[in-house]
Structures are given as structure tokens and as C-alpha cells.
Design a protein around this motif. Structure first.
Motif, PDB file in Angstrom:
ATOM      1  N   THR A  78       0.857  -1.186   0.000  1.00 23.39           N
ATOM      2  CA  THR A  78       0.000   0.000   0.000  1.00 23.39           C
ATOM      3  C   THR A  78       0.888   1.229   0.000  1.00 23.39           C
ATOM      4  O   THR A  78       2.059   1.170   0.388  1.00 23.39           O
ATOM      5  CB  THR A  78      -0.927   0.032   1.228  1.00 23.39           C
ATOM      6  OG1 THR A  78      -0.130   0.067   2.423  1.00 23.39           O
ATOM      7  CG2 THR A  78      -1.838  -1.186   1.261  1.00 23.39           C
ATOM      8  N   VAL A  79       0.346   2.344  -0.448  1.00 23.74           N
ATOM      9  CA  VAL A  79       1.123   3.578  -0.505  1.00 23.74           C
ATOM     10  C   VAL A  79       1.101   4.227   0.879  1.00 23.74           C
ATOM     11  O   VAL A  79       0.028   4.538   1.410  1.00 23.74           O
ATOM     12  CB  VAL A  79       0.571   4.539  -1.566  1.00 23.74           C
ATOM     13  CG1 VAL A  79       1.448   5.788  -1.647  1.00 23.74           C
ATOM     14  CG2 VAL A  79       0.511   3.855  -2.929  1.00 23.74           C
TER      15      VAL A  79
ATOM     16  N   LYS B  72      -5.667 -10.053   4.168  1.00 23.92           N
ATOM     17  CA  LYS B  72      -4.286 -10.058   3.684  1.00 23.92           C
ATOM     18  C   LYS B  72      -3.405  -9.111   4.506  1.00 23.92           C
ATOM     19  O   LYS B  72      -3.851  -8.022   4.892  1.00 23.92           O
ATOM     20  CB  LYS B  72      -4.241  -9.630   2.210  1.00 23.92           C
ATOM     21  CG  LYS B  72      -4.971 -10.552   1.245  1.00 23.92           C
ATOM     22  CD  LYS B  72      -4.329 -11.921   1.214  1.00 23.92           C
ATOM     23  CE  LYS B  72      -4.989 -12.841   0.198  1.00 23.92           C
ATOM     24  NZ  LYS B  72      -4.679 -12.483  -1.187  1.00 23.92           N
ATOM     25  N   PRO B  73      -2.152  -9.498   4.753  1.00 25.87           N
ATOM     26  CA  PRO B  73      -1.210  -8.560   5.368  1.00 25.87           C
ATOM     27  C   PRO B  73      -0.782  -7.503   4.356  1.00 25.87           C
ATOM     28  O   PRO B  73      -0.829  -7.726   3.139  1.00 25.87           O
ATOM     29  CB  PRO B  73      -0.033  -9.445   5.766  1.00 25.87           C
ATOM     30  CG  PRO B  73      -0.089 -10.600   4.803  1.00 25.87           C
ATOM     31  CD  PRO B  73      -1.547 -10.823   4.512  1.00 25.87           C
ATOM     32  N   THR B  74      -0.375  -6.351   4.855  1.00 24.83           N
ATOM     33  CA  THR B  74       0.035  -5.256   3.972  1.00 24.83           C
ATOM     34  C   THR B  74       1.460  -4.812   4.287  1.00 24.83           C
ATOM     35  O   THR B  74       1.981  -5.056   5.378  1.00 24.83           O
ATOM     36  CB  THR B  74      -0.896  -4.038   4.120  1.00 24.83           C
ATOM     37  OG1 THR B  74      -0.815  -3.554   5.471  1.00 24.83           O
ATOM     38  CG2 THR B  74      -2.333  -4.405   3.790  1.00 24.83           C
ATOM     39  N   ILE B  75       2.067  -4.166   3.303  1.00 27.58           N
ATOM     40  CA  ILE B  75       3.373  -3.537   3.481  1.00 27.58           C
ATOM     41  C   ILE B  75       3.238  -2.087   3.015  1.00 27.58           C
ATOM     42  O   ILE B  75       3.219  -1.821   1.810  1.00 27.58           O
ATOM     43  CB  ILE B  75       4.475  -4.228   2.660  1.00 27.58           C
ATOM     44  CG1 ILE B  75       4.603  -5.697   3.032  1.00 27.58           C
ATOM     45  CG2 ILE B  75       5.807  -3.516   2.866  1.00 27.58           C
ATOM     46  CD1 ILE B  75       5.646  -6.429   2.208  1.00 27.58           C
ATOM     47  N   PRO B  76       3.105  -1.133   3.936  1.00 29.31           N
ATOM     48  CA  PRO B  76       3.071   0.275   3.517  1.00 29.31           C
ATOM     49  C   PRO B  76       4.447   0.700   3.006  1.00 29.31           C
ATOM     50  O   PRO B  76       5.456   0.533   3.693  1.00 29.31           O
ATOM     51  CB  PRO B  76       2.696   1.023   4.809  1.00 29.31           C
ATOM     52  CG  PRO B  76       2.161  -0.027   5.739  1.00 29.31           C
ATOM     53  CD  PRO B  76       2.891  -1.286   5.388  1.00 29.31           C
ATOM     54  N   VAL B  77       4.483   1.227   1.792  1.00 27.80           N
ATOM     55  CA  VAL B  77       5.754   1.633   1.191  1.00 27.80           C
ATOM     56  C   VAL B  77       5.593   3.013   0.571  1.00 27.80           C
ATOM     57  O   VAL B  77       4.487   3.408   0.184  1.00 27.80           O
ATOM     58  CB  VAL B  77       6.221   0.621   0.109  1.00 27.80           C
ATOM     59  CG1 VAL B  77       6.498  -0.729   0.712  1.00 27.80           C
ATOM     60  CG2 VAL B  77       5.180   0.511  -1.006  1.00 27.80           C
ATOM     61  N   PRO B  78       6.677   3.794   0.467  1.00 25.26           N
ATOM     62  CA  PRO B  78       6.610   5.073  -0.257  1.00 25.26           C
ATOM     63  C   PRO B  78       6.209   4.830  -1.703  1.00 25.26           C
ATOM     64  O   PRO B  78       6.470   3.761  -2.270  1.00 25.26           O
ATOM     65  CB  PRO B  78       8.029   5.627  -0.141  1.00 25.26           C
ATOM     66  CG  PRO B  78       8.640   4.900   1.008  1.00 25.26           C
ATOM     67  CD  PRO B  78       8.015   3.536   1.029  1.00 25.26           C
ATOM     68  N   SER B  79       5.605   5.826  -2.322  1.00 24.16           N
ATOM     69  CA  SER B  79       5.068   5.640  -3.672  1.00 24.16           C
ATOM     70  C   SER B  79       6.111   5.187  -4.692  1.00 24.16           C
ATOM     71  O   SER B  79       5.809   4.334  -5.535  1.00 24.16           O
ATOM     72  CB  SER B  79       4.367   6.912  -4.156  1.00 24.16           C
ATOM     73  OG  SER B  79       5.245   8.017  -4.133  1.00 24.16           O
TER      74      SER B  79
ATOM     75  N   SER C 138      -3.208   5.819  -4.404  1.00 28.75           N
ATOM     76  CA  SER C 138      -2.853   6.940  -3.530  1.00 28.75           C
ATOM     77  C   SER C 138      -4.067   7.811  -3.219  1.00 28.75           C
ATOM     78  O   SER C 138      -4.334   8.125  -2.060  1.00 28.75           O
ATOM     79  CB  SER C 138      -1.767   7.803  -4.185  1.00 28.75           C
ATOM     80  OG  SER C 138      -0.597   7.064  -4.433  1.00 28.75           O
ATOM     81  N   HIS C 139      -4.805   8.188  -4.252  1.00 31.06           N
ATOM     82  CA  HIS C 139      -5.850   9.194  -4.086  1.00 31.06           C
ATOM     83  C   HIS C 139      -7.270   8.662  -4.253  1.00 31.06           C
ATOM     84  O   HIS C 139      -8.225   9.328  -3.871  1.00 31.06           O
ATOM     85  CB  HIS C 139      -5.629  10.337  -5.082  1.00 31.06           C
ATOM     86  CG  HIS C 139      -4.244  10.906  -5.042  1.00 31.06           C
ATOM     87  ND1 HIS C 139      -3.743  11.554  -3.939  1.00 31.06           N
ATOM     88  CD2 HIS C 139      -3.241  10.880  -5.956  1.00 31.06           C
ATOM     89  CE1 HIS C 139      -2.495  11.934  -4.183  1.00 31.06           C
ATOM     90  NE2 HIS C 139      -2.168  11.532  -5.401  1.00 31.06           N
TER      91      HIS C 139
END
Length: 348
Positions: free
Chosen positions: A197-198, A248-255, A282-283
Motif C-alpha cells: 500500500t502507498v 491479507k497482510p500489507t506492506i506500507p511503502v513510499p510511492s 494513492s488518491h
């Protein structure tokens, strides 16, 4: 009465289902499905399949030989196929549409043209309105990929409508298709074991169930409804709600890293994150569907949340647990309600 219908893009699930449904309608005497590759025969029903590349002039011969009166253009593709690059995808979407419309313009029998478009034409930016109507101009028009192709296609369709005012032209801007049979970049995303995810964003998403999409396509193929219409399920869902429901598990990462992960996934045949998909993640984006509901006197059977629920159940992502129980365990309310703008958690 509709007599002979041409449906493009029948090698894909939605196009094949629509062609089969129209072929079973007693008011339709003949349905011709065209594509570059044939679909499984069981999906076509009574549809006659003709192998045609829309980029070639051969489509004009098919329309003329069969006295086609209704054309349903379903052939836009949202991601490059395996072994084909972006340029081939653009040629298929844009050049193919130009050839098809040129054939329709020369035809003396075509009286109705329905074109599948996408809400991606509105783009996704931090300055977007809460809801796009059909008359809203995008703040940042798409400049990449499928969304840009769709904008160009719509321009050619509007030109065709001006040149042939005697033809009923219907343009349908669909939200992301969702359902048991849908295979798309967004459904492949939710099927990954871990979802990137962003970082800082929780976009609003909107879906249309495949059954509702096909019903709108069927109605506009059988009836005269001139104009441009947004088509989506009621309500919106935050990405975080979708993720919880999918378990589901997520991994927040920079765009920038989000795009890199998408490129890596594409290289092993899993999925692809194009620039417009990165913007959506993102939006987000949401559209108003009042015009199509009023025009057709119709209401979608599936809300955005119900369409997503049907998708995750069909893939057993809930592992047999009821969706409402998953919501309760996750500490969130039922998705698909009025989530407001809900665009980002700490980022615009």
C-alpha cells in the motif's frame, strides 16, 4: 427490434458473457463476436465467432456482410498482454477503435453503437471532487497507459457521434469490474499473498459487479440511450476495509517503492502497477451514478461492498468466515457506506 449485434472483445470474460446473453434474447436474431483469439466455446452460447484484428480493415467487411445494426465495443484492454508491450496495447485500443468507428461510419445499417469506457478517464489526484459527474473535467487528465487510451477513444467516439447524428451512441464509464469471473489488475492485486500500500494514504475505491455491468450493457445494446454514463455500485470502500475483508497482510511503502514492487511482480507474471494504478492507490476515485440510474430506471443489485464481498467469497479469501464477522473482528463497520472524502490518512 434489434436484429444483428456485433460484440468486440469476446475473448474476455465480460464480453463473452454479454454476447452469450444477447444471443439468448428472442429479440436478437444473430450475434457475431469478434476478437483476435477465440474464447472457450462454452462461454459463447449461440454467438458466432469471427477472428478479426480490429486494427485491420477486415472489420468493415464483417459489418457490411452481416448487416450489423448494433455494435457493442468491449475490446479495450487495461494492461499489456503477456509477450506484448505497451505500444501493442495502445494500437489495439486506439487504432482498433478508429478502424471500428470508420467501418460504422460507412455502414448504412448500423444505428446503435455502445462503447465500454472507464472511470479512469477522470484520473486520480489530491484535488479531485468527492464525486465525479459525467460533466466534471479531470483536474489532472491521464497521461499514461490505459486511462490515456480511454481518453483518446472517447474523443474518437464523440467525433463519430457528431458525424453520424442518426446513430445512437452510448458511452459507458465503468468503475473497476469486480466479481467471481473478473481477471484484471485490481483483482490480481487483491489475490497477492501480501499487499503493498502507498504509505500515508487510504484511498476510496469503487467497484461495479460483473452482473450489473452486463445488465447495463445489455440494456443499452437493446434500447436507445444516447449519451455518456458513469456505472458503479453504490457507496465506496476504503482500501483498508478491502484489505481487512480479504484477510491479507500489507506492506506500507513510499510511492516510488510501490511502483518498483509492481515492476518486480510484473517480471514474474503476477501483476503490474501502472502510473495510473499508483495514482488510484494513492488518491482513489468515486463517481456519481445518478444519470444512468435515472436514464435506465435501474439500480445496481450489488453495492461496491457487496461486489467486493462476492469476489473474495468466490476466491475463498475469507476461508469460510462470514464477511460481517471479519468486519467485527477487525473492528471496522460494514464497508461501502458513505465514507465521505476519506482520501488519505496524513497525505494528500
Amino acid at each position: 427490434m434489434t436484429h444483428t449485434v456485433l460484440v468486440t472483445g469476446v475473448s474476455r470474460h465480460i464480453g463473452a458473457r454479454l454476447a452469450s446473453m444477447l444471443a439468448a434474447d428472442p429479440e436478437v436474431t444473430r450475434v457475431i463476436g469478434v476478437d483476435t483469439v477465440p474464447p472457450p466455446s462454452y462461454e459463447l452460447g449461440g454467438t458466432e465467432f469471427v477472428r478479426v484484428d480490429l486494427r485491420s480493415p477486415d472489420i468493415a467487411q464483417v459489418i457490411a456482410a452481416a448487416d450489423i445494426d448494433t455494435v457493442v465495443h468491449m475490446s479495450l484492454v487495461s494492461a499489456p498482454s503477456k509477450g506484448a508491450g505497451r505500444s501493442s496495447m495502445k494500437e489495439h485500443n486506439v487504432i482498433g477503435t478508429m478502424q471500428l468507428l470508420a467501418a460504422c461510419q460507412r455502414s448504412e445499417t448500423v444505428s446503435r453503437v455502445v462503447v465500454r469506457s472507464t472511470t479512469a478517464v477522470y484520473g486520480s489526484s489530491p484535488h479531485d471532487p468527492a464525486m465525479f459527474t459525467e460533466d466534471t473535467e479531470p483536474h489532472e487528465p491521464p497521461v499514461h497507459g490505459y486511462a490515456k487510451d480511454a481518453c483518446e477513444v472517447e474523443g474518437y467516439v464523440r467525433g463519430f457521434a457528431r458525424r453520424r447524428p442518426d446513430v445512437t451512441v452510448t458511452m459507458l464509464r465503468f468503475a473497476n469490474f469486480m466479481g467471481p469471473g473478473v481477471d484484471s489488475p485490481i483483482t490480481r492485486y487483491f489475490l497477492q499473498p501480501v499487499l503493498p500500500t502507498v504509505f500515508g494514504f487510504d484511498p476510496r475505491l469503487q467497484f461495479v459487479h460483473e452482473d450489473d455491468a452486463i445488465e447495463v450493457l445489455r440494456r443499452t445494446a437493446m434500447e436507445d440511450h444516447k449519451g455518456t454514463f458513469n456505472v458503479a455500485g453504490d457507496g465506496v470502500m476504503l482500501l483498508s476495509q478491502c484489505v481487512r475483508r480479504a484477510g491479507k497482510p500489507t506492506i506500507p511503502v513510499p510511492s516510488p517503492a510501490f511502483r518498483v514492487l509492481g515492476d518486480l511482480a510484473r517480471s514474474v507474471g503476477l501483476m503490474e502497477f501502472s502510473p495510473e494504478q499508483l495514482a488510484l492507490m494513492s488518491h482513489g476515485r468515486a463517481v456519481d451514478t445518478g444519470r444512468v440510474c435515472a436514464e435506465l430506471d435501474w439500480k445496481p443489485k450489488f453495492s461496491t461492498a457487496a461486489a467486493f464481498d462476492d469476489f473474495i467469497r468466490s476466491h475463498d479469501l475469507t476461508q469460510g468466515l462470514p464477511v460481517k464477522l471479519i468486519d467485527w473482528l477487525s473492528g471496522v463497520g460494514v464497508g461501502g457506506g458513505k465514507a465521505g472524502r476519506g482520501r488519505a490518512e496524513g497525505g494528500r
